[in-house]
Design a protein around this motif. Sequence first.
Motif, PDB file in Angstrom:
ATOM      1  N   GLU A  39       0.834  -1.212   0.000  1.00 27.14           N
ATOM      2  CA  GLU A  39       0.000   0.000   0.000  1.00 27.14           C
ATOM      3  C   GLU A  39       0.866   1.259   0.000  1.00 27.14           C
ATOM      4  O   GLU A  39       0.586   2.208  -0.733  1.00 27.14           O
ATOM      5  N   HIS A  64      -6.539  -8.403  -1.053  1.00 26.80           N
ATOM      6  CA  HIS A  64      -6.552  -7.001  -0.673  1.00 26.80           C
ATOM      7  C   HIS A  64      -8.013  -6.631  -0.376  1.00 26.80           C
ATOM      8  O   HIS A  64      -8.928  -7.096  -1.063  1.00 26.80           O
ATOM      9  N   TRP A  66      -9.745  -4.090  -1.104  1.00 31.15           N
ATOM     10  CA  TRP A  66     -10.428  -3.527  -2.274  1.00 31.15           C
ATOM     11  C   TRP A  66     -10.955  -4.648  -3.159  1.00 31.15           C
ATOM     12  O   TRP A  66     -12.102  -4.610  -3.615  1.00 31.15           O
ATOM     13  N   HIS A  69     -13.930  -6.366  -1.578  1.00 32.56           N
ATOM     14  CA  HIS A  69     -15.111  -5.506  -1.667  1.00 32.56           C
ATOM     15  C   HIS A  69     -15.684  -5.522  -3.083  1.00 32.56           C
ATOM     16  O   HIS A  69     -16.895  -5.705  -3.277  1.00 32.56           O
ATOM     17  N   GLU A  70     -14.826  -5.327  -4.075  1.00 32.71           N
ATOM     18  CA  GLU A  70     -15.309  -5.270  -5.459  1.00 32.71           C
ATOM     19  C   GLU A  70     -15.877  -6.606  -5.925  1.00 32.71           C
ATOM     20  O   GLU A  70     -16.849  -6.638  -6.675  1.00 32.71           O
ATOM     21  N   TYR A  78     -16.112  -6.719 -11.302  1.00 29.60           N
ATOM     22  CA  TYR A  78     -14.699  -6.676 -10.896  1.00 29.60           C
ATOM     23  C   TYR A  78     -13.788  -6.647 -12.112  1.00 29.60           C
ATOM     24  O   TYR A  78     -12.916  -5.788 -12.234  1.00 29.60           O
ATOM     25  N   GLN A  81     -13.778  -3.471 -14.260  1.00 27.95           N
ATOM     26  CA  GLN A  81     -12.888  -2.415 -13.765  1.00 27.95           C
ATOM     27  C   GLN A  81     -11.457  -2.661 -14.229  1.00 27.95           C
ATOM     28  O   GLN A  81     -10.732  -1.724 -14.566  1.00 27.95           O
ATOM     29  N   ASP A  87      -7.738   2.619 -13.114  1.00 26.71           N
ATOM     30  CA  ASP A  87      -7.452   2.705 -11.692  1.00 26.71           C
ATOM     31  C   ASP A  87      -6.503   1.571 -11.311  1.00 26.71           C
ATOM     32  O   ASP A  87      -6.331   0.613 -12.068  1.00 26.71           O
ATOM     33  N   TYR A  90      -6.368  -4.591  -8.100  1.00 26.87           N
ATOM     34  CA  TYR A  90      -5.880  -5.533  -7.096  1.00 26.87           C
ATOM     35  C   TYR A  90      -6.376  -6.926  -7.437  1.00 26.87           C
ATOM     36  O   TYR A  90      -7.576  -7.130  -7.625  1.00 26.87           O
TER      37      TYR A  90
END
Length: 149
Positions: A39, A64, A66, A69-70, A78, A81, A87, A90
């Motif tokens: 990070e 991770h 993130w 969550h995604e 996911y 993205q 962006d 991960y």
Amino acid sequence: MAASKPGPSAPAAPATSARATPQIQLIPASVQGALDAAEEAVDLLLDSGRAPGDVLVITTGEQHPWAAHELSFGEASYWAQHDAGDDVFYADAAVADRAASRPVVVVAVNGGTEAAAATALTQAHSRAGALLVVCGDPQQINSVLGAGV
């Protein structure tokens, strides 16, 4: 006439081999500290002007936060993205082979089996265009990527 592959718009590096190898940066960290070290590395990359879409982060142990969550919104969202490429992305080592190459790949060796870590490091090395940042135990990393990393 051979077609050339489009590359980043940056000064050309001296051609020393047919395939450019990324610079490797090792950040010593414990298994428990590897994710935090990754990070911090990502924050430094972004603070230095690196575009978020240039960075792929791979974890060898726990996902991770993130990514977890995604993924709760579904795999299609996911990976959409990832495909957008705008962006930091991960990925867990188990699915890293599906991730596209990016100029910078950061690996957090934060657990998992030694074989999984070795596979992740090899995949990360092949996906990093300019820079591979590895956060973890130097002995383990050097045994996979070569002594003196």
